[in-house]
Motif scaffolding. Structure first.
Motif, PDB file in Angstrom:
ATOM      1  N   SER A  27       0.822  -1.208   0.000  1.00 43.19           N
ATOM      2  CA  SER A  27       0.000   0.000   0.000  1.00 43.19           C
ATOM      3  C   SER A  27       0.859   1.263   0.000  1.00 43.19           C
ATOM      4  CB  SER A  27      -0.927   0.007   1.216  1.00 43.19           C
ATOM      5  OG  SER A  27      -0.185   0.055   2.430  1.00 43.19           O
ATOM      6  N   ALA A  28       2.093   1.170   0.530  1.00 44.41           N
ATOM      7  CA  ALA A  28       2.991   2.330   0.475  1.00 44.41           C
ATOM      8  C   ALA A  28       3.293   2.712  -0.967  1.00 44.41           C
ATOM      9  CB  ALA A  28       4.287   2.023   1.225  1.00 44.41           C
ATOM     10  N   LEU A  29       3.393   1.699  -1.844  1.00 48.62           N
ATOM     11  CA  LEU A  29       3.618   1.980  -3.262  1.00 48.62           C
ATOM     12  C   LEU A  29       2.496   2.841  -3.823  1.00 48.62           C
ATOM     13  CD1 LEU A  29       5.229   1.414  -5.888  1.00 48.62           C
ATOM     14  CD2 LEU A  29       3.783  -0.600  -6.200  1.00 48.62           C
ATOM     15  N   ARG A  30       1.283   2.650  -3.312  1.00 44.63           N
ATOM     16  CA  ARG A  30       0.132   3.371  -3.832  1.00 44.63           C
ATOM     17  C   ARG A  30       0.152   4.851  -3.434  1.00 44.63           C
ATOM     18  NH1 ARG A  30      -3.192   0.409  -6.100  1.00 44.63           N
ATOM     19  NH2 ARG A  30      -4.868   1.943  -5.926  1.00 44.63           N
ATOM     20  N   SER A  31       0.961   5.214  -2.450  1.00 43.66           N
ATOM     21  CA  SER A  31       1.050   6.610  -2.048  1.00 43.66           C
ATOM     22  C   SER A  31       2.018   7.405  -2.916  1.00 43.66           C
ATOM     23  CB  SER A  31       1.504   6.710  -0.582  1.00 43.66           C
ATOM     24  OG  SER A  31       2.854   6.311  -0.455  1.00 43.66           O
ATOM     25  N   VAL A  32       2.830   6.715  -3.715  1.00 46.53           N
ATOM     26  CA  VAL A  32       3.889   7.382  -4.463  1.00 46.53           C
ATOM     27  C   VAL A  32       3.359   8.427  -5.452  1.00 46.53           C
ATOM     28  CG1 VAL A  32       5.768   7.019  -6.124  1.00 46.53           C
ATOM     29  CG2 VAL A  32       5.548   5.514  -4.124  1.00 46.53           C
ATOM     30  N   PRO A  33       2.296   8.155  -6.242  1.00 49.60           N
ATOM     31  CA  PRO A  33       1.858   9.174  -7.211  1.00 49.60           C
ATOM     32  C   PRO A  33       1.519  10.522  -6.587  1.00 49.60           C
ATOM     33  CG  PRO A  33       0.843   7.066  -7.719  1.00 49.60           C
ATOM     34  CD  PRO A  33       1.540   6.900  -6.397  1.00 49.60           C
ATOM     35  N   GLY A  34       0.850  10.524  -5.430  1.00 42.67           N
ATOM     36  CA  GLY A  34       0.524  11.786  -4.785  1.00 42.67           C
ATOM     37  C   GLY A  34       1.757  12.547  -4.322  1.00 42.67           C
ATOM     38  N   ILE A  35       2.816  11.808  -3.958  1.00 44.76           N
ATOM     39  CA  ILE A  35       4.051  12.433  -3.482  1.00 44.76           C
ATOM     40  C   ILE A  35       4.865  13.004  -4.635  1.00 44.76           C
ATOM     41  CG2 ILE A  35       6.284  11.911  -2.394  1.00 44.76           C
ATOM     42  CD1 ILE A  35       4.745   9.883  -0.643  1.00 44.76           C
ATOM     43  N   ILE A  36       4.901  12.290  -5.751  1.00 43.40           N
ATOM     44  CA  ILE A  36       5.756  12.718  -6.866  1.00 43.40           C
ATOM     45  C   ILE A  36       5.004  13.540  -7.914  1.00 43.40           C
ATOM     46  CG2 ILE A  36       7.196  10.682  -6.508  1.00 43.40           C
ATOM     47  CD1 ILE A  36       6.016   9.491  -9.063  1.00 43.40           C
ATOM     48  N   MET A  37       3.732  13.839  -7.684  1.00 41.00           N
ATOM     49  CA  MET A  37       2.922  14.537  -8.692  1.00 41.00           C
ATOM     50  C   MET A  37       3.556  15.855  -9.125  1.00 41.00           C
ATOM     51  SD  MET A  37      -1.092  15.691  -8.593  1.00 41.00           S
ATOM     52  CE  MET A  37      -1.673  14.000  -8.590  1.00 41.00           C
ATOM     53  N   LEU A  38       3.948  16.689  -8.155  1.00 42.57           N
ATOM     54  CA  LEU A  38       4.541  17.981  -8.505  1.00 42.57           C
ATOM     55  C   LEU A  38       5.886  17.806  -9.205  1.00 42.57           C
ATOM     56  CD1 LEU A  38       3.679  20.107  -5.330  1.00 42.57           C
ATOM     57  CD2 LEU A  38       2.572  20.157  -7.566  1.00 42.57           C
ATOM     58  N   SER A  39       6.636  16.775  -8.815  1.00 47.58           N
ATOM     59  CA  SER A  39       7.924  16.507  -9.482  1.00 47.58           C
ATOM     60  C   SER A  39       7.701  16.145 -10.943  1.00 47.58           C
ATOM     61  CB  SER A  39       8.652  15.366  -8.761  1.00 47.58           C
ATOM     62  OG  SER A  39       8.969  15.730  -7.433  1.00 47.58           O
ATOM     63  N   LEU A  40       6.679  15.331 -11.224  1.00 48.25           N
ATOM     64  CA  LEU A  40       6.372  14.975 -12.605  1.00 48.25           C
ATOM     65  C   LEU A  40       5.919  16.202 -13.394  1.00 48.25           C
ATOM     66  CD1 LEU A  40       4.471  11.588 -12.103  1.00 48.25           C
ATOM     67  CD2 LEU A  40       6.833  11.915 -12.838  1.00 48.25           C
ATOM     68  N   GLU A  41       5.120  17.046 -12.761  1.00 44.94           N
ATOM     69  CA  GLU A  41       4.683  18.278 -13.427  1.00 44.94           C
ATOM     70  C   GLU A  41       5.877  19.138 -13.815  1.00 44.94           C
ATOM     71  OE1 GLU A  41       1.913  20.430 -11.062  1.00 44.94           O
ATOM     72  OE2 GLU A  41       0.302  18.965 -11.271  1.00 44.94           O
ATOM     73  N   HIS A  42       6.819  19.300 -12.886  1.00 48.72           N
ATOM     74  CA  HIS A  42       7.965  20.176 -13.129  1.00 48.72           C
ATOM     75  C   HIS A  42       8.919  19.603 -14.181  1.00 48.72           C
ATOM     76  CE1 HIS A  42       7.296  21.906  -8.834  1.00 48.72           C
ATOM     77  NE2 HIS A  42       6.527  22.492  -9.726  1.00 48.72           N
ATOM     78  N   GLU A  43       9.139  18.280 -14.134  1.00 46.92           N
ATOM     79  CA  GLU A  43      10.106  17.688 -15.070  1.00 46.92           C
ATOM     80  C   GLU A  43       9.546  17.555 -16.475  1.00 46.92           C
ATOM     81  OE1 GLU A  43      12.654  13.539 -15.723  1.00 46.92           O
ATOM     82  OE2 GLU A  43      12.192  14.235 -13.695  1.00 46.92           O
ATOM     83  N   PHE A  44       8.300  17.094 -16.580  1.00 47.16           N
ATOM     84  CA  PHE A  44       7.750  16.784 -17.900  1.00 47.16           C
ATOM     85  C   PHE A  44       6.760  17.835 -18.408  1.00 47.16           C
ATOM     86  CE2 PHE A  44       8.736  12.561 -15.995  1.00 47.16           C
ATOM     87  CZ  PHE A  44       9.721  12.175 -16.896  1.00 47.16           C
ATOM     88  N   HIS A  45       6.390  18.792 -17.537  1.00 44.58           N
ATOM     89  CA  HIS A  45       5.434  19.843 -17.896  1.00 44.58           C
ATOM     90  C   HIS A  45       4.059  19.268 -18.262  1.00 44.58           C
ATOM     91  CE1 HIS A  45       8.863  22.540 -17.790  1.00 44.58           C
ATOM     92  NE2 HIS A  45       9.492  21.784 -18.671  1.00 44.58           N
ATOM     93  N   TRP A  46       3.688  18.190 -17.565  1.00 38.91           N
ATOM     94  CA  TRP A  46       2.353  17.631 -17.719  1.00 38.91           C
ATOM     95  C   TRP A  46       1.413  18.362 -16.773  1.00 38.91           C
ATOM     96  CZ3 TRP A  46       4.505  12.020 -16.915  1.00 38.91           C
ATOM     97  CH2 TRP A  46       5.233  11.645 -18.071  1.00 38.91           C
ATOM     98  N   ASP A  47       0.148  18.499 -17.161  1.00 43.57           N
ATOM     99  CA  ASP A  47      -0.793  19.201 -16.299  1.00 43.57           C
ATOM    100  C   ASP A  47      -1.373  18.253 -15.246  1.00 43.57           C
ATOM    101  OD1 ASP A  47      -3.077  17.797 -17.423  1.00 43.57           O
ATOM    102  OD2 ASP A  47      -3.090  19.218 -19.075  1.00 43.57           O
ATOM    103  N   ARG A  48      -2.044  18.831 -14.271  1.00 39.38           N
ATOM    104  CA  ARG A  48      -2.597  18.073 -13.146  1.00 39.38           C
ATOM    105  C   ARG A  48      -3.601  17.012 -13.618  1.00 39.38           C
ATOM    106  NH1 ARG A  48      -2.933  20.355  -8.081  1.00 39.38           N
ATOM    107  NH2 ARG A  48      -0.994  21.324  -8.787  1.00 39.38           N
ATOM    108  N   GLY A  49      -4.410  17.370 -14.612  1.00 37.38           N
ATOM    109  CA  GLY A  49      -5.406  16.434 -15.112  1.00 37.38           C
ATOM    110  C   GLY A  49      -4.795  15.197 -15.748  1.00 37.38           C
ATOM    111  N   THR A  50      -3.685  15.366 -16.460  1.00 35.60           N
ATOM    112  CA  THR A  50      -3.020  14.225 -17.099  1.00 35.60           C
ATOM    113  C   THR A  50      -2.527  13.222 -16.060  1.00 35.60           C
ATOM    114  OG1 THR A  50      -2.335  15.532 -19.008  1.00 35.60           O
ATOM    115  CG2 THR A  50      -1.065  13.537 -18.543  1.00 35.60           C
ATOM    116  N   ILE A  51      -1.857  13.726 -15.034  1.00 36.29           N
ATOM    117  CA  ILE A  51      -1.319  12.842 -13.996  1.00 36.29           C
ATOM    118  C   ILE A  51      -2.449  12.239 -13.172  1.00 36.29           C
ATOM    119  CG2 ILE A  51       0.214  12.710 -11.999  1.00 36.29           C
ATOM    120  CD1 ILE A  51       1.738  15.100 -13.227  1.00 36.29           C
ATOM    121  N   SER A  52      -3.447  13.055 -12.825  1.00 36.16           N
ATOM    122  CA  SER A  52      -4.583  12.539 -12.069  1.00 36.16           C
ATOM    123  C   SER A  52      -5.326  11.469 -12.851  1.00 36.16           C
ATOM    124  CB  SER A  52      -5.552  13.680 -11.732  1.00 36.16           C
ATOM    125  OG  SER A  52      -4.946  14.630 -10.894  1.00 36.16           O
TER     126      SER A  52
END
Length: 405
Positions: A27-52
């Motif tokens: 279940s800890a693995l399942r928490s990773v997307p919420g933690i790295i969401m802003l990092s993915l946005e900054h690195e790849f310039h994806w919007d919040r809706g794409t990652i969500s």
């Protein structure tokens, strides 16, 4: 009662400990997307809706795979299915550090990890407990409920620190290593499908033989004609909408947008996890002694009230107080819902029936994950999402009251 000769501990508790480890790290693995969401946005310039959206696919397939995995566990046993799923999510998460395009995020995090995560979920936990425990089922389910919900929360401060210092790839690989080098070997070494395979009876069973019922050929045909199933499924769907889909995906970004530092939000989630351990185990104890329906109704009532207050949390002290109160009933619903499933529809069918009920949970979670991101794009904040979720929790209270134990 058969026990382990050297320690006097019934082997059911060893099985419970191994299952706890699976659910805790999985279940800890399942928490990773919420933690790295802003990092993915900054690195790849994806919007919040794409990652969500990728997280929503993950949550949906996690739920959809559940009943099929539950049926496979009922028929073929827990051990083989769990090992296969651990390998699947480990490979998926390990490969995700190489992603460059959104479709790769959807494939690895959405499809592979989403579908495979059911092997380390409360569907597994429910199948294990209802095979290995005749007494103390509520307590055992409470312990596993605490593992499933708190694993993703207690790990959060560690994962957030890794994300800040080393990046999102190291954060992901940390969980991959735990799955591959700790959880998988434990399951291979110690897991057993049933007490009969160890020459013993379930914990608390009396008599000279263990009565093992075979799963019904097509249990869902009869189950789906029972209104009690739909009351459980819809209420648990609201549970997903008001917990994992909403908080796991969006709480950290909500807090950061309100001026809280990243580590403060991580500590907040960690505190929720710590109090959830107590709350979920207490829930199992209460279910053993006072039934399941009324404690379950109270949990949803309290959850609705706290969600309505969340948009008005402005200080660190208020945030930590909210974390304690909300954490006490984060997934305290699991022991009551799982035990009600076994009582109403038979222990021999609990894997597939609880799997479909968990599918409803994940449908609610997927709706919350994507819906909250969509509402954020429109309104610029999460206030409407939190308020709507609180009202839905009150609806769940009414549904649970109608269940007949």
């Amino acid at each position: 009662m058969t026990t382990i000769n050297r320690t006097g501990i019934h082997y059911a508790w060893i099985i419970l400990a191994v299952t706890f480890a699976c659910l805790f790290v999985g279940s800890a693995l399942r928490s990773v997307p919420g933690i790295i969401m802003l990092s993915l946005e900054h690195e790849f310039h994806w919007d919040r809706g794409t990652i969500s959206g990728a997280v929503a696919v993950n949550l949906f397939l996690f739920g959809l795979a559940g009943p099929f995995l539950g049926r496979l566990m009922d028929v073929f046993g827990v051990k083989a299915i769990t090992i296969t799923m651990i390998i699947m999510v480990t490979l998926g998460a390990g490969s995700s550090v190489l992603i460059q395009q959104p479709w790769q995020l959807y494939l690895l995090w959405g499809v592979i990890i989403g579908a495979g995560s059911g092997g380390t979920s409360m569907i597994m936990g429910s199948a294990v407990v209802n095979r290995w425990f005749h007494e103390r089922r509520g307590l055992a389910l409470g312990i596993l409920g605490a593992a499933f919900s708190s694993g993703q929360l207690i790990f959060t401060p560690v994962l957030m620190k890794l994300n800040i210092l080393e990046g999102w790839r190291t954060t992901t690989l940390f969980i991959v290593v735990l799955l591959a080098l700790v959880v998988l070997p434990l399951v291979i070494w110690l897991m057993a499908d049933s007490p009969g395979k160890k020459g013993m009876r379930p914990y608390g069973a009396n008599g000279h033989t263990e009565t093992t019922l075979s799963p019904d050929p097509n249990p869902m045909r009869k189950v789906m004609a029972n209104p009690q199933f739909w009351l459980l499924a819809f209420s648990f769907g609201i549970c997903g909408l008001t917990t994992s889909g909403l908080f796991q995906t969006h709480l950290i970004t909500h807090g950061i947008e309100h001026g809280f530092p990243e580590m403060t939000m991580a500590v907040s989630l960690g505190l929720m996890g710590a109090t959830d351990v107590f709350g979920t185990i207490l829930s199992g104890w209460l279910c053993d002694r006072f039934g399941k329906r009324w404690p379950l109704a109270v949990y949803y009532l309290l959850r609705g009230a706290t969600l309505l207050l969340l948009p008005y949390v402005e200080s660190t002290g208020q945030l930590m107080a909210f974390s304690v109160v909300y954490g006490l009933n984060w997934l305290s619903t699991i022991p009551a819902t799982s035990a009600l499933t076994a009582d109403l529809f038979g222990k021999q069918n609990v894997g597939v029936v609880f799997g479909w009920i968990c599918f409803a949970h994940q449908v609610g979670a997927a709706i919350a994950s994507y819906g909250a991101g969509y509402l954020h794009q429109i309104a610029g904040n999460y206030t409407l999402a939190f308020m709507a979720s609180g009202l839905f929790a009150f609806v769940a209270t009414g549904l649970v009251v109608l269940i007949r134990e």
